[in-house]
Design a protein around this motif. Sequence first.
Motif, PDB file in Angstrom:
ATOM      1  N   MET A   1       0.817  -1.191   0.000  1.00  0.00           N
ATOM      2  CA  MET A   1       0.000   0.000   0.000  1.00  0.00           C
ATOM      3  C   MET A   1       0.863   1.257   0.000  1.00  0.00           C
ATOM      4  SD  MET A   1      -3.484   0.443   2.068  1.00  0.00           S
ATOM      5  CE  MET A   1      -3.108   1.055   3.675  1.00  0.00           C
ATOM      6  N   PHE A   4       6.518   2.757   2.198  1.00  0.00           N
ATOM      7  CA  PHE A   4       7.244   2.275   3.378  1.00  0.00           C
ATOM      8  C   PHE A   4       7.675   0.815   3.247  1.00  0.00           C
ATOM      9  CE2 PHE A   4       6.966   0.727   7.852  1.00  0.00           C
ATOM     10  CZ  PHE A   4       8.007   1.462   8.348  1.00  0.00           C
ATOM     11  N   MET A   5       6.826   0.002   2.604  1.00  0.00           N
ATOM     12  CA  MET A   5       7.054  -1.435   2.577  1.00  0.00           C
ATOM     13  C   MET A   5       7.577  -1.937   1.237  1.00  0.00           C
ATOM     14  SD  MET A   5       6.038  -2.784   5.404  1.00  0.00           S
ATOM     15  CE  MET A   5       5.184  -2.278   6.874  1.00  0.00           C
ATOM     16  N   SER A 213      -9.233  -8.669   9.400  1.00  0.00           N
ATOM     17  CA  SER A 213      -8.598  -9.617  10.313  1.00  0.00           C
ATOM     18  C   SER A 213      -8.528  -9.070  11.727  1.00  0.00           C
ATOM     19  CB  SER A 213      -7.200  -9.972   9.807  1.00  0.00           C
ATOM     20  OG  SER A 213      -6.329  -8.880   9.989  1.00  0.00           O
ATOM     21  N   LEU A 214      -8.831  -7.781  11.891  1.00  0.00           N
ATOM     22  CA  LEU A 214      -8.828  -7.190  13.233  1.00  0.00           C
ATOM     23  C   LEU A 214     -10.245  -7.068  13.771  1.00  0.00           C
ATOM     24  CD1 LEU A 214      -6.143  -4.466  12.592  1.00  0.00           C
ATOM     25  CD2 LEU A 214      -5.874  -6.630  13.781  1.00  0.00           C
ATOM     26  N   PHE A 218     -14.160  -3.192  13.524  1.00  0.00           N
ATOM     27  CA  PHE A 218     -13.017  -2.350  13.161  1.00  0.00           C
ATOM     28  C   PHE A 218     -13.019  -2.085  11.658  1.00  0.00           C
ATOM     29  CE2 PHE A 218      -8.628  -1.778  11.738  1.00  0.00           C
ATOM     30  CZ  PHE A 218      -8.264  -0.690  12.503  1.00  0.00           C
ATOM     31  N   ARG A 263       2.930 -15.698   7.932  1.00  0.00           N
ATOM     32  CA  ARG A 263       2.740 -14.649   8.939  1.00  0.00           C
ATOM     33  C   ARG A 263       3.870 -14.627   9.959  1.00  0.00           C
ATOM     34  NH1 ARG A 263      -3.075 -15.259   8.683  1.00  0.00           N
ATOM     35  NH2 ARG A 263      -2.823 -17.080   9.990  1.00  0.00           N
ATOM     36  N   PRO A 268       1.666 -10.072   9.387  1.00  0.00           N
ATOM     37  CA  PRO A 268       0.329 -10.396   8.899  1.00  0.00           C
ATOM     38  C   PRO A 268      -0.174  -9.591   7.700  1.00  0.00           C
ATOM     39  CG  PRO A 268       0.176  -9.055  10.873  1.00  0.00           C
ATOM     40  CD  PRO A 268       1.638  -9.266  10.613  1.00  0.00           C
ATOM     41  N   ARG A 325      -8.114 -17.556  20.692  1.00  0.00           N
ATOM     42  CA  ARG A 325      -9.054 -16.445  20.812  1.00  0.00           C
ATOM     43  C   ARG A 325      -9.973 -16.297  19.605  1.00  0.00           C
ATOM     44  NH1 ARG A 325      -6.315 -11.062  22.419  1.00  0.00           N
ATOM     45  NH2 ARG A 325      -4.729 -11.837  21.072  1.00  0.00           N
TER      46      ARG A 325
ATOM     47  N   PHE B  84      -8.369  -5.825  20.641  1.00  0.00           N
ATOM     48  CA  PHE B  84      -7.354  -6.836  20.935  1.00  0.00           C
ATOM     49  C   PHE B  84      -7.054  -7.634  19.677  1.00  0.00           C
ATOM     50  CE2 PHE B  84      -9.962  -6.095  24.703  1.00  0.00           C
ATOM     51  CZ  PHE B  84      -8.995  -5.593  25.563  1.00  0.00           C
ATOM     52  N   PRO B  85      -6.136  -7.119  18.848  1.00  0.00           N
ATOM     53  CA  PRO B  85      -5.903  -7.785  17.573  1.00  0.00           C
ATOM     54  C   PRO B  85      -5.272  -9.166  17.738  1.00  0.00           C
ATOM     55  CG  PRO B  85      -4.392  -5.942  17.861  1.00  0.00           C
ATOM     56  CD  PRO B  85      -5.307  -5.925  19.023  1.00  0.00           C
ATOM     57  N   ILE B  86      -5.747 -10.114  16.944  1.00  0.00           N
ATOM     58  CA  ILE B  86      -5.167 -11.462  16.940  1.00  0.00           C
ATOM     59  C   ILE B  86      -3.899 -11.468  16.106  1.00  0.00           C
ATOM     60  CG2 ILE B  86      -5.515 -13.793  16.019  1.00  0.00           C
ATOM     61  CD1 ILE B  86      -8.349 -13.658  16.826  1.00  0.00           C
ATOM     62  N   TYR B  87      -3.930 -10.707  15.009  1.00  0.00           N
ATOM     63  CA  TYR B  87      -2.770 -10.672  14.119  1.00  0.00           C
ATOM     64  C   TYR B  87      -1.959  -9.412  14.431  1.00  0.00           C
ATOM     65  CZ  TYR B  87      -5.602 -14.170  11.774  1.00  0.00           C
ATOM     66  OH  TYR B  87      -6.349 -15.285  11.498  1.00  0.00           O
ATOM     67  N   ASP B  88      -0.637  -9.598  14.450  1.00  0.00           N
ATOM     68  CA  ASP B  88       0.234  -8.580  15.022  1.00  0.00           C
ATOM     69  C   ASP B  88       0.811  -7.622  13.975  1.00  0.00           C
ATOM     70  OD1 ASP B  88       1.368  -7.395  17.153  1.00  0.00           O
ATOM     71  OD2 ASP B  88       2.973  -8.878  17.444  1.00  0.00           O
ATOM     72  N   TYR B  89       0.052  -6.587  13.644  1.00  0.00           N
ATOM     73  CA  TYR B  89       0.507  -5.597  12.666  1.00  0.00           C
ATOM     74  C   TYR B  89       1.479  -4.609  13.313  1.00  0.00           C
ATOM     75  CZ  TYR B  89      -3.126  -7.336   9.617  1.00  0.00           C
ATOM     76  OH  TYR B  89      -3.889  -8.143   8.824  1.00  0.00           O
ATOM     77  N   THR B  90       2.235  -3.890  12.477  1.00  0.00           N
ATOM     78  CA  THR B  90       3.093  -2.849  13.021  1.00  0.00           C
ATOM     79  C   THR B  90       2.246  -1.595  13.262  1.00  0.00           C
ATOM     80  OG1 THR B  90       3.644  -1.913  10.868  1.00  0.00           O
ATOM     81  CG2 THR B  90       5.078  -3.657  11.665  1.00  0.00           C
ATOM     82  N   ARG B  92       2.736   1.370  12.220  1.00  0.00           N
ATOM     83  CA  ARG B  92       2.563   2.082  10.961  1.00  0.00           C
ATOM     84  C   ARG B  92       1.438   1.469  10.109  1.00  0.00           C
ATOM     85  NH1 ARG B  92       4.928   6.560   7.906  1.00  0.00           N
ATOM     86  NH2 ARG B  92       4.029   6.270   5.853  1.00  0.00           N
ATOM     87  N   GLU B  93       1.446   0.135  10.037  1.00  0.00           N
ATOM     88  CA  GLU B  93       0.400  -0.543   9.261  1.00  0.00           C
ATOM     89  C   GLU B  93      -0.986  -0.214   9.816  1.00  0.00           C
ATOM     90  OE1 GLU B  93       2.967  -4.469   7.782  1.00  0.00           O
ATOM     91  OE2 GLU B  93       1.828  -4.571   9.638  1.00  0.00           O
ATOM     92  N   LEU B  94      -1.083  -0.172  11.151  1.00  0.00           N
ATOM     93  CA  LEU B  94      -2.382   0.147  11.761  1.00  0.00           C
ATOM     94  C   LEU B  94      -2.820   1.567  11.429  1.00  0.00           C
ATOM     95  CD1 LEU B  94      -1.872  -1.653  15.165  1.00  0.00           C
ATOM     96  CD2 LEU B  94      -3.669  -2.167  13.514  1.00  0.00           C
ATOM     97  N   GLU B  96      -1.955   3.251   8.837  1.00  0.00           N
ATOM     98  CA  GLU B  96      -2.291   3.282   7.404  1.00  0.00           C
ATOM     99  C   GLU B  96      -3.701   2.766   7.132  1.00  0.00           C
ATOM    100  OE1 GLU B  96       0.841   1.245   5.338  1.00  0.00           O
ATOM    101  OE2 GLU B  96       2.181   2.974   5.421  1.00  0.00           O
ATOM    102  N   GLU B 130       6.741   3.439  14.759  1.00  0.00           N
ATOM    103  CA  GLU B 130       6.036   2.985  13.565  1.00  0.00           C
ATOM    104  C   GLU B 130       6.429   1.605  13.056  1.00  0.00           C
ATOM    105  OE1 GLU B 130       6.316   5.861  10.476  1.00  0.00           O
ATOM    106  OE2 GLU B 130       8.415   5.469  10.082  1.00  0.00           O
ATOM    107  N   LYS B 131       7.672   1.186  13.278  1.00  0.00           N
ATOM    108  CA  LYS B 131       8.064  -0.131  12.773  1.00  0.00           C
ATOM    109  C   LYS B 131       7.811  -1.236  13.792  1.00  0.00           C
ATOM    110  CE  LYS B 131      11.587   1.440   9.578  1.00  0.00           C
ATOM    111  NZ  LYS B 131      13.008   1.513   9.269  1.00  0.00           N
ATOM    112  N   ARG B 133       5.853  -3.809  16.381  1.00  0.00           N
ATOM    113  CA  ARG B 133       4.595  -4.547  16.333  1.00  0.00           C
ATOM    114  C   ARG B 133       3.724  -4.155  17.530  1.00  0.00           C
ATOM    115  NH1 ARG B 133       4.034  -7.034  11.949  1.00  0.00           N
ATOM    116  NH2 ARG B 133       5.950  -7.553  10.847  1.00  0.00           N
ATOM    117  N   MET B 146      -3.795   3.920  18.009  1.00  0.00           N
ATOM    118  CA  MET B 146      -5.175   3.858  17.546  1.00  0.00           C
ATOM    119  C   MET B 146      -5.751   5.250  17.289  1.00  0.00           C
ATOM    120  SD  MET B 146      -5.280   0.814  17.087  1.00  0.00           S
ATOM    121  CE  MET B 146      -6.844   0.856  16.226  1.00  0.00           C
TER     122      MET B 146
END
Lengths: 325, 253
Positions: A1, A4-5, A213-214, A218, A263, A268, A325, B84-90, B92-94, B96, B130-131, B133, B146
Amino acid sequence: MSSFMKKSNSLWIFVLATASILSIILSALLGSVKVSPADIFKSPIILYIRLPRVIMAFVVGASLSIVGLTFQSLLKNPLVDPYLIGVSSGASFGAALSLTLAESFGYFWITMAPYMAFVFGLLAAFVAIIFSRKGKRISTTELILAGVSMNMIFSSATVFLLYFFRRSSQGYSVWIFGSLSGVVWKDILFPFIVFVLYLIFAYTQSARLDAFSLGEDFAKIVGVETESLKLALFLSGVFLTATLVSEVGSIGFVGLIVPHMVRMIFGPSHRHSVLYSSLMGGSFLVLVDLFSRIVAPPLEVPIGIVTSFVGVPVFLYIMKSGGKR
Amino acid sequence: MIKLVDFFAGYGSTVVLKDINFEVKEGFVGIIGPNGAGKSTLMKAIASLVDIHKGNLYVYGKEIREYRRKELSKILTLVSQDFFPIYDYTARELVEMGRIAHQNFLPNWTKEDEKQVEKAISTLGIKQLEKRRYSQISSGEKRLVMLARALAQNVKIILVDELELHLDPKHKMTIASYLKKISKMGIIVIAVFHDIDLALSYSDRIVGIKGGKILFDLSARSEDLKRNLQELYNIDFVEINGPGGKKIFPLYK
């Protein structure tokens, strides 16, 4: 997107694509019949038997991984794959049913196999999801239990069908554990097209999948039309699974193992995991297929048995390490 | 601008919010009330996440049910501690993800998206995160991430649900000051507070909710606050003249 990545993305795609090509070449060269290096490009065994099979393995592995990945995000649950929620077994039954019908009512029913597989795959998934739903939430434990029930009932129904109507217990392992033997070039086209379309769809929706996924709330808050996206990805994912299953039977756990590995290594974000999962999933199944062919020649171990041996420990690991969870 | 008229809402057939009449045109509104009063449901209702039973909710003059999700998400957003996210984004990703509403069906990440993300990150001072997790940063930092996501969304209204919950006083203050700063930027902030003192100290207007109904809607400097707070929580409150002016506290016995 974002910019940055971007850098890491292209490097890894190059590495994984190279690994995929190497695994395809390796797998096409190895097998119970030895082919001398001089004959590689003219050997009918390689061109008409191994190569289509190896490429089908790649398409199936890539597809199952990416469907597993998207389902895990849609259901907010890392323990989901098309096999575990019953889609594969349902689809497998649908395909076996159309072959059985074809014996009595003619060729038309063979052409219906992917669609029958789709209908029954969808049925299995809906029953599993409806039974595990509590209000707005889908309980992980109950989804897995309902999926296992769907697996049992449709696998039993498949065996029943083959045993009583085709009067043979042979061939059922193809539908229950999957098999890539006998794949020819023309079998690959339709699954390949469906796979490419699904890949493009999932990739373009990767940011929305991230949000999904969140959690659905959300995703709504950040502007995702959740209902339509969920329906589109789910139906097309079941359809892709059904087209594969009607060619090669039900192969379990690929859609669980590969997205999990991806992942773990890359994080993710779907911008990466959609592409990486398909490349890694493809090579993974190519290598598993190679293993199943060369481990005890001239016998072939059904491919789903090998993926289960790898998949069950991974499943238990994810369950133990917080996938609850 | 938000206007709720004879508004009833809840989950399925359960009614939580009853006969709410409430309008916000500007500023920083603090929402308080006992546990289970319906404060979070009110935030979710304005974010169109619960079932509306009766009445109307207008967002900038247009009934909320007529908005498409993408359209609504360009006007308002919700930030909740219940995340409470299950998947661990950074981080910065959040942040974005706040730009999703601004993308077409096919993603079209532009300089504007990049600019809004950068602006949100620098406004909340989280460049150094930002980088990292999400699971690896502290609770206070998570709330800022958030909030940055909400800011990146470039909305006119930010709804906040108990973002200061379970934080230490320093971090509570940080969160509340950022909310104040955001409201000064011209964004309407409607925030549910767990901490009464924090709500009184930072917001311009205080709304008390009890049993799914609005009990009072007063200026944060109103003389009537003490009496209304006593009724809201069923305990006594005291007024104390401190260095920052008059303050009201619950009288714990």
